[in-house]
Design an enzyme around this catalytic site. Structure first.
Site, PDB file in Angstrom:
ATOM      1  N   THR A  77       8.128   8.172  -4.077  1.00 45.10           N
ATOM      2  CA  THR A  77       8.446   6.753  -4.244  1.00 45.10           C
ATOM      3  C   THR A  77       8.970   6.565  -5.659  1.00 45.10           C
ATOM      4  O   THR A  77       8.443   7.153  -6.598  1.00 45.10           O
ATOM      5  CB  THR A  77       7.159   5.911  -4.068  1.00 45.10           C
ATOM      6  OG1 THR A  77       6.807   5.943  -2.701  1.00 45.10           O
ATOM      7  CG2 THR A  77       7.344   4.475  -4.519  1.00 45.10           C
ATOM      8  N   ARG A  98       2.442  -1.152   8.946  1.00 46.06           N
ATOM      9  CA  ARG A  98       1.669  -0.887   7.722  1.00 46.06           C
ATOM     10  C   ARG A  98       2.547  -1.131   6.477  1.00 46.06           C
ATOM     11  O   ARG A  98       3.700  -0.746   6.408  1.00 46.06           O
ATOM     12  CB  ARG A  98       1.171   0.551   7.727  1.00 46.06           C
ATOM     13  CG  ARG A  98       0.372   0.967   6.509  1.00 46.06           C
ATOM     14  CD  ARG A  98       1.235   1.606   5.425  1.00 46.06           C
ATOM     15  NE  ARG A  98       0.432   2.050   4.282  1.00 46.06           N
ATOM     16  CZ  ARG A  98       0.954   2.514   3.157  1.00 46.06           C
ATOM     17  NH1 ARG A  98       2.253   2.596   3.006  1.00 46.06           N
ATOM     18  NH2 ARG A  98       0.175   2.887   2.156  1.00 46.06           N
ATOM     19  N   VAL A  99       1.955  -1.773   5.480  1.00 44.10           N
ATOM     20  CA  VAL A  99       2.628  -1.988   4.197  1.00 44.10           C
ATOM     21  C   VAL A  99       1.692  -1.488   3.103  1.00 44.10           C
ATOM     22  O   VAL A  99       0.486  -1.732   3.151  1.00 44.10           O
ATOM     23  CB  VAL A  99       2.934  -3.486   3.984  1.00 44.10           C
ATOM     24  CG1 VAL A  99       3.457  -3.749   2.585  1.00 44.10           C
ATOM     25  CG2 VAL A  99       3.938  -3.979   5.032  1.00 44.10           C
ATOM     26  N   THR A 136       2.779   4.931  -7.953  1.00 44.43           N
ATOM     27  CA  THR A 136       3.143   5.756  -6.814  1.00 44.43           C
ATOM     28  C   THR A 136       1.853   6.384  -6.283  1.00 44.43           C
ATOM     29  O   THR A 136       0.912   6.580  -7.042  1.00 44.43           O
ATOM     30  CB  THR A 136       4.181   6.840  -7.198  1.00 44.43           C
ATOM     31  OG1 THR A 136       4.494   7.636  -6.053  1.00 44.43           O
ATOM     32  CG2 THR A 136       3.695   7.737  -8.308  1.00 44.43           C
TER      33      THR A 136
HETATM   34  C1  SD4 Z   1       2.817   3.510  -0.269  1.00 42.69           C
HETATM   35  N1  SD4 Z   1       2.785   3.854  -2.631  1.00 42.69           N
HETATM   36  O1  SD4 Z   1       3.481   3.052   0.647  1.00 42.69           O
HETATM   37  C2  SD4 Z   1       3.539   4.130  -1.448  1.00 42.69           C
HETATM   38  C3  SD4 Z   1       3.782   5.568  -1.164  1.00 42.69           C
HETATM   39  C4  SD4 Z   1       4.207   6.379  -2.321  1.00 42.69           C
HETATM   40  O2  SD4 Z   1       5.130   8.277  -3.126  1.00 42.69           O
HETATM   41  O3  SD4 Z   1       4.060   6.049  -3.461  1.00 42.69           O
HETATM   42  N2  SD4 Z   1       4.762   7.526  -2.096  1.00 42.69           N
HETATM   43  O4  SD4 Z   1       1.582   3.534  -0.250  1.00 42.69           O
END
Ligand code: SD4
Length: 330
Positions: free
Chosen positions: A190, A218-219, A241
């Site tokens: 991310t 899902r969020v 992240t």
């Molecule tokens: C999430 N924080 O959807 C994000 C995923 C993520 O590297 O950071 N991936 O939970």
């Protein structure tokens, strides 16, 4: 409707700016730091999660040409949204358990304006839709089909986000369909990005396809202002992240900015943010959370639960990939 027109810009940070002559290639300005009341030299800088060299280079290009931090972070993270090889952001992102790629993104500017899209499908650049939400609607968040409809009205094109590679891996996963969302030790990438422009103003952006094979709808934290991203132009910014559920529980990015407001350095604030999450989890060995932060002086920090986290900085001093300290290693 331009919501910005209704907002009063108190200009606390920019009010103190005093221009000085150009110094070499790097335009420098003196500004009154509203936290310490000391005079600090401001230099443009961009930082982002992980080793996104091309994204940070793009943002730096915008800043170096005198562009503002908001344009820099938007254009910077768009590089990852367009990269089909990044399976955690934009086109090529891994789908949910039903095979649909759903994207989350948010953006926040120097005046505290913000916009977000949640569970957006079929649009290659969710960060730009989030910016449109911020600038052209009276709202902060749009979700699902409403967000998608809004995007089409704004001229965004329908795009297939599921690449052959991501589809192949999803079909493979379906053979067992074990839902074990312990992502972000291997499955990360991310992008969260923070920038300071030549005026000393800060903006941030965060964009993701979220947790691979998540439940439909899902969020995570990435599109949630205060969780995945927070900017306060008087203080600094932070972005996250990792496993979003943990970041949401602690309102992680807001916490880090508030810790900086109270006098902690970006590094100390990120460490404290991670430790709050660890404090709520007796077993934190199977998930990853990383924070990065920047303060008004352009100081940066990053910290992660697991080893292996890096963050990139790009400033007049050059391009740097910073290995971050981690809790496990400490
Ligand atoms: C999430 N924080 O959807 C994000 C995923 C993520 O590297 O950071 N991936 O939970």
């Amino acid at each position: 409707m331009k919501r910005r027109n209704f907002l009063k810009n108190t200009g606390t940070a920019t009010a103190g700016l005093i221009s000085v002559p150009l110094l070499g290639a790097c335009e420098k300005k003196k500004a009154v730091n509203t936290i310490t009341n000391s005079i600090e030299t401001i230099r443009p800088i961009v930082i982002c999660t992980w080793d996104f060299m091309n994204a940070s280079a793009k943002a730096w290009e915008v800043l170096q040409k005198g562009g503002n931090a908001l344009d820099a972070v938007e254009q910077g993270v768009m590089v990852e949204e367009a990269d089909v090889n990044n399976q955690t952001v934009g086109v090529g992102g891994r789908p949910d358990r039903d095979g649909n790629v759903t994207l989350d993104a948010c953006i926040m500017d120097k005046d505290g304006n913000c916009g977000a899209v949640l569970c957006l499908e079929n649009i290659a650049h969710p960060i730009s839709v989030a910016r449109k939400v911020m600038e052209d609607t009276p709202h902060v968040m749009l979700t699902g089909t409403g967000a998608e409809q809004f995007a089409y009205e704004q001229g965004f094109e329908k795009t297939n986000l599921l690449t052959e590679q991501s589809k192949k891996e999803w079909l493979e996963w379906k053979k067992t369909s074990r839902y074990e969302p312990i992502i972000n030790i291997e499955n990360h990438d991310t992008i969260g990005m923070l920038a300071i422009d030549k005026n000393g103003d800060i903006s941030g952006a965060c964009t993701t396809s979220g947790m691979a094979y998540k439940m439909a709808g899902r969020v995570g934290d990435s599109p949630i202002i205060g969780a995945g991203l927070f900017v306060d132009n008087e203080v600094g910014g932070a972005t996250a992240t990792g496993v979003g559920e943990e970041v949401v529980r602690t309102v992680g990015s807001f916490l880090i900015v508030e810790l900086m407001r109270q006098g902690k350095s970006p590094q100390e604030a990120c460490e404290e943010g991670v430790k709050r999450i660890i404090g709520k989890n007796s077993d934190h060995t199977d998930f990853q959370i990383g924070f990065i932060a920047i303060n008004k002086k352009g100081e940066t920090g990053g910290y992660c639960i697991q080893p292996g986290f890096t963050y990139r900085t790009y400033s007049q001093a050059g391009h740097k990939n910073n290995p971050s300290d981690s809790y496990i290693n400490s």
